[in-house]
Design an enzyme around this catalytic site. Structure first.
Site, PDB file in Angstrom:
ATOM      1  CG  HIS A  55      -1.533  -3.966  -6.687  1.00  0.00           C
ATOM      2  ND1 HIS A  55      -1.883  -4.394  -5.389  1.00  0.00           N
ATOM      3  CD2 HIS A  55      -2.239  -2.872  -7.161  1.00  0.00           C
ATOM      4  CE1 HIS A  55      -3.352  -3.705  -5.365  1.00  0.00           C
ATOM      5  NE2 HIS A  55      -3.517  -2.899  -6.372  1.00  0.00           N
ATOM      6  CD  GLU A  57       3.332  -7.275  -4.000  1.00  0.00           C
ATOM      7  OE1 GLU A  57       3.210  -7.032  -2.655  1.00  0.00           O
ATOM      8  OE2 GLU A  57       2.467  -6.409  -4.482  1.00  0.00           O
ATOM      9  CB  CYS A  85      -3.063  -7.074  -1.984  1.00  0.00           C
ATOM     10  SG  CYS A  85      -3.017  -7.047  -3.569  1.00  0.00           S
ATOM     11  CB  CYS A  88      -0.066  -9.303  -5.135  1.00  0.00           C
ATOM     12  SG  CYS A  88      -0.147  -7.632  -5.948  1.00  0.00           S
TER      13      CYS A  88
END
Length: 158
Positions: A55, A57, A85, A88
């Site tokens: 992801h 991040e 999310c 993350c």
């Protein structure tokens, strides 16, 4: 929001739009900033790397930590095109930045097909009640790694 925060968030949005157009991952991007300087950028690379943890991040955190030579982001800020999310969020707490700023909400992400509500619900359930069962199978030796860690003379606490 000050002007510089707005600029960093807009940079995230621009990167996320580019990522959405190039087909290399989802429409998400993040920056790590320290003392007013971008240390690292990251875009969602899940589909291009076949890595569900890639992801934006997480990618930005990995890049920043490599650049800084540290496993923590002390004194850093994370800017993200969208609310992080649950995965993350965990990575962010382990990295320990001083603040996180995001543009789109998780509700906006859900409306676009990126709904994390199921994960938030699953976190609060006991392991055997989750959609994917998490089954505790204790072994007498299960604590040995922690004992070794406790007795290790060259460890770096984190």
């Amino acid at each position: 929001m000050n002007e510089i925060q707005q600029q960093w968030l807009q940079r995230c949005i621009d990167l996320a739009c580019a990522q959405a157009s190039n087909g290399k991952g989802g429409p998400f991007a993040a920056l790590v900033v320290k003392n007013g300087v971008v240390i690292a950028e990251g875009c969602n690379e899940v589909t291009s790397t076949n890595d569900p943890s890639a992801h934006a991040e997480v990618v930005a955190i990995r890049n920043a930590c490599q650049r800084l030579g540290s496993f923590q982001l002390e004194g850093c800020e994370i800017y993200s095109s969208c609310e992080p999310c649950p995965m993350c969020l965990g990575a962010i707490f382990w990295a320990r930045p001083k603040a996180v700023y995001f543009a789109a909400s998780r509700e906006q992400a859900a409306a676009a097909g990126f709904d994390d509500e199921f994960i938030y619900e699953q976190i609060n359930l006991e392991g055997n009640q989750r959609h994917i069962p998490f089954v505790h199978r204790p072994l007498d030796s299960a604590n040995h790694p922690f004992e070794h860690w406790g007795n290790c003379c060259n460890k770096r606490d984190y």
